[in-house]
Scaffold this motif. Structure first.
Motif, PDB file in Angstrom:
ATOM      1  N   HIS A 188       0.842  -1.194   0.000  1.00 31.37           N
ATOM      2  CA  HIS A 188       0.000   0.000   0.000  1.00 31.37           C
ATOM      3  C   HIS A 188       0.886   1.258   0.000  1.00 31.37           C
ATOM      4  CE1 HIS A 188      -3.369  -2.522   2.084  1.00 31.37           C
ATOM      5  NE2 HIS A 188      -3.305  -2.735   0.775  1.00 31.37           N
ATOM      6  N   ILE A 189       1.962   1.200   0.801  1.00 33.40           N
ATOM      7  CA  ILE A 189       2.884   2.336   0.860  1.00 33.40           C
ATOM      8  C   ILE A 189       3.567   2.544  -0.493  1.00 33.40           C
ATOM      9  CG2 ILE A 189       5.073   3.128   1.864  1.00 33.40           C
ATOM     10  CD1 ILE A 189       4.154   1.839   4.509  1.00 33.40           C
ATOM     11  N   VAL A 190       4.073   1.453  -1.067  1.00 31.32           N
ATOM     12  CA  VAL A 190       4.735   1.551  -2.369  1.00 31.32           C
ATOM     13  C   VAL A 190       3.754   2.042  -3.432  1.00 31.32           C
ATOM     14  CG1 VAL A 190       5.787   0.200  -4.219  1.00 31.32           C
ATOM     15  CG2 VAL A 190       6.530  -0.130  -1.862  1.00 31.32           C
ATOM     16  N   GLY A 191       2.514   1.564  -3.357  1.00 38.23           N
ATOM     17  CA  GLY A 191       1.497   2.014  -4.297  1.00 38.23           C
ATOM     18  C   GLY A 191       1.280   3.514  -4.213  1.00 38.23           C
ATOM     19  N   ASP A 192       1.282   4.050  -2.991  1.00 43.22           N
ATOM     20  CA  ASP A 192       1.108   5.487  -2.840  1.00 43.22           C
ATOM     21  C   ASP A 192       2.324   6.242  -3.370  1.00 43.22           C
ATOM     22  OD1 ASP A 192      -0.316   7.832  -1.968  1.00 43.22           O
ATOM     23  OD2 ASP A 192       1.093   7.968  -0.310  1.00 43.22           O
ATOM     24  N   LEU A 193       3.527   5.704  -3.157  1.00 44.88           N
ATOM     25  CA  LEU A 193       4.729   6.357  -3.677  1.00 44.88           C
ATOM     26  C   LEU A 193       4.680   6.456  -5.199  1.00 44.88           C
ATOM     27  CD1 LEU A 193       7.527   4.707  -1.482  1.00 44.88           C
ATOM     28  CD2 LEU A 193       6.462   6.943  -1.172  1.00 44.88           C
ATOM     29  N   MET A 194       4.078   5.466  -5.834  1.00 45.45           N
ATOM     30  CA  MET A 194       3.956   5.481  -7.294  1.00 45.45           C
ATOM     31  C   MET A 194       3.097   6.652  -7.774  1.00 45.45           C
ATOM     32  SD  MET A 194       5.752   2.964  -8.509  1.00 45.45           S
ATOM     33  CE  MET A 194       5.073   2.741 -10.140  1.00 45.45           C
ATOM     34  N   ASN A 195       2.214   7.142  -6.913  1.00 45.69           N
ATOM     35  CA  ASN A 195       1.361   8.282  -7.286  1.00 45.69           C
ATOM     36  C   ASN A 195       2.159   9.563  -7.503  1.00 45.69           C
ATOM     37  OD1 ASN A 195      -1.116   6.877  -7.211  1.00 45.69           O
ATOM     38  ND2 ASN A 195      -1.248   7.115  -4.988  1.00 45.69           N
ATOM     39  N   TYR A 196       3.430   9.580  -7.071  1.00 43.19           N
ATOM     40  CA  TYR A 196       4.243  10.776  -7.211  1.00 43.19           C
ATOM     41  C   TYR A 196       5.152  10.704  -8.442  1.00 43.19           C
ATOM     42  CZ  TYR A 196       2.418  11.893  -2.657  1.00 43.19           C
ATOM     43  OH  TYR A 196       1.554  12.179  -1.620  1.00 43.19           O
ATOM     44  N   ASP A 197       4.760   9.840  -9.370  1.00 45.64           N
ATOM     45  CA  ASP A 197       5.454   9.734 -10.662  1.00 45.64           C
ATOM     46  C   ASP A 197       6.920   9.348 -10.533  1.00 45.64           C
ATOM     47  OD1 ASP A 197       3.148  10.427 -12.177  1.00 45.64           O
ATOM     48  OD2 ASP A 197       3.508  12.551 -11.777  1.00 45.64           O
ATOM     49  N   ILE A 198       7.240   8.532  -9.539  1.00 48.16           N
ATOM     50  CA  ILE A 198       8.611   8.047  -9.450  1.00 48.16           C
ATOM     51  C   ILE A 198       8.895   7.140 -10.647  1.00 48.16           C
ATOM     52  CG2 ILE A 198       8.652   8.204  -6.931  1.00 48.16           C
ATOM     53  CD1 ILE A 198       8.361   5.170  -6.825  1.00 48.16           C
ATOM     54  N   GLU A 199      10.124   7.129 -11.083  1.00 47.01           N
ATOM     55  CA  GLU A 199      10.512   6.340 -12.259  1.00 47.01           C
ATOM     56  C   GLU A 199      11.028   4.980 -11.793  1.00 47.01           C
ATOM     57  OE1 GLU A 199      12.647   8.876 -15.253  1.00 47.01           O
ATOM     58  OE2 GLU A 199      12.511  10.328 -13.609  1.00 47.01           O
ATOM     59  N   LYS A 200      10.111   4.075 -11.556  1.00 47.72           N
ATOM     60  CA  LYS A 200      10.435   2.788 -10.932  1.00 47.72           C
ATOM     61  C   LYS A 200      11.513   2.019 -11.701  1.00 47.72           C
ATOM     62  CE  LYS A 200       7.693  -0.730 -11.509  1.00 47.72           C
ATOM     63  NZ  LYS A 200       8.659  -1.737 -12.064  1.00 47.72           N
ATOM     64  N   ASP A 201      11.386   1.931 -13.010  1.00 49.43           N
ATOM     65  CA  ASP A 201      12.341   1.153 -13.795  1.00 49.43           C
ATOM     66  C   ASP A 201      13.731   1.795 -13.785  1.00 49.43           C
ATOM     67  OD1 ASP A 201      10.281  -0.570 -14.357  1.00 49.43           O
ATOM     68  OD2 ASP A 201       9.838   0.291 -16.320  1.00 49.43           O
TER      69      ASP A 201
END
Length: 339
Positions: A188-201
């Motif tokens: 859930h935490i990681v999912g929320d971090l993704m909302n900030y347009d982090i470039e995961k790859d």
């Protein structure tokens, strides 16, 4: 979760502080650096004069992190690091449970009259701060800083840079979610971090695909020449002497993750990595399932950690250390047998 009374106390300390120092442990990993920079960046957005102090050098694969320019390395800029600590009204201690893990910085932390707050997830923390937020069930301090921002600071402080630092902290301390992450909240935490347009790859590539040729050849050498597999104990280990490290032009951080290599061998539940230092043999342990490597570390290697990830030190020769390690395994054979 941060208790309401503790949250209010820390909030008042932050509001009255003229300078804040964020300290993390020696030989810092992704969680140590990522969580420290995230907290420091958040404090900076609040208009607070905050700086991260690192005891010694950090691995090359973390030097790209946002806010890294806000850190000072004690081993290289001793006077500046001391000035930061001595001039701080509030000190946060992140990702360590014993001030000895600060090496030379320990002396100045203990001398400081500043208020001190510990945020950590390692078991059995020592009592060396005014407030201790200890959650041993967490896979990383990065998760704890995420919650700290929500419950103690302000949710709106979160941005792409802070989210990137926290994602690195969580990703690296869970082995890219291979361990210490079997609970819904972390995702859930990681999912929320993704909302900030982090470039995961790109983040993954910066951490795991940016090694030198020498480091890759060292890894190959470990697999071909140095990995010892003991199938009767579902155990495997790797050892590296200083001479071997120098042969491959070793740099800080090059052996990061090597302890996990033997898990690719079918049936392995317990792995160890022994690396020769100037005054000791550094031991790292990992496990799959319920085998408690923290017990091995605390009982035999002056260390500790989590059930699946721990470490310690041996003050014997490498040969004596490896012989001693193998001699311990029959005593754990019942715990290591197939489930």
């Amino acid at each position: 979760m941060v208790e309401e009374g503790i949250a209010r106390t820390i909030q008042s300390w932050i509001e009255s502080a003229k300078r804040v120092a964020v300290l993390t442990h020696t030989n810092p990993d992704g969680d140590a650096i990522g969580s420290s920079l995230a907290l420091d960046l958040a404090l900076g957005k609040m208009g607070i004069d905050a700086q991260v102090v690192i005891p010694d050098g950090l691995p090359d694969f973390l030097r790209w992190l946002p806010g890294i320019e806000r850190s000072t390395t004690f081993a290289y800029k001793r006077d500046k690091a001391i000035e930061i600590i001595e001039g701080s009204d509030l000190i946060f201690c992140l990702d360590f449970n014993d001030p000895k893990r600060l090496n030379g910085v320990e002396e100045f932390l203990q001398k400081s009259t500043a208020r001190k707050v510990l945020i950590d997830h390692h078991q059995e923390p020592l009592d060396f701060t005014d407030i201790a937020i200890s959650e041993t069930e967490r896979g990383s301090v990065g998760e704890m800083i995420y919650i700290f921002l929500q419950e103690v600071l302000r949710k709106e402080l979160m941005d792409k840079e802070i989210a990137t630092c926290l994602y690195v902290a969580i990703m690296t301390d869970t082995g890219n979610f291979n361990y210490a992450s079997s609970y819904p909240e972390i995702f859930h935490i990681v999912g929320d971090l993704m909302n900030y347009d982090i470039e995961k790859d790109r983040i993954y590539s910066n951490v795991y695909d940016a090694f030198s040729e020498d480091r890759m050849r060292l890894q190959g050498y470990c697999m071909l020449e140095k990995m010892v597999v003991l199938p009767e104990f579902h155990t495997a280990y790797i050892s590296l002497t200083d001479e071997e490290l120098q042969k491959f032009n070793h740099r800080k951080g090059d052996t990061e993750g090597f302890v996990n290599i033997p898990f690719s061998v079918k049936g392995i539940k317990f792995t160890a990595l022994f690396v020769e230092k100037k005054d000791r043999i550094k031991a790292s342990f990992r496990s799959r399932g319920e085998f408690p490597v923290n017990l091995v570390a605390s009982e035999h290697y002056h260390g500790g950690g989590h059930i699946n990830a721990a470490g310690g030190d041996s003050f014997l020769t490498m040969k004596e250390t490896l012989t001693g390690f193998e001699s311990l395994l029959p005593g754990y054979s019942k715990m290591l047998r197939d489930e």
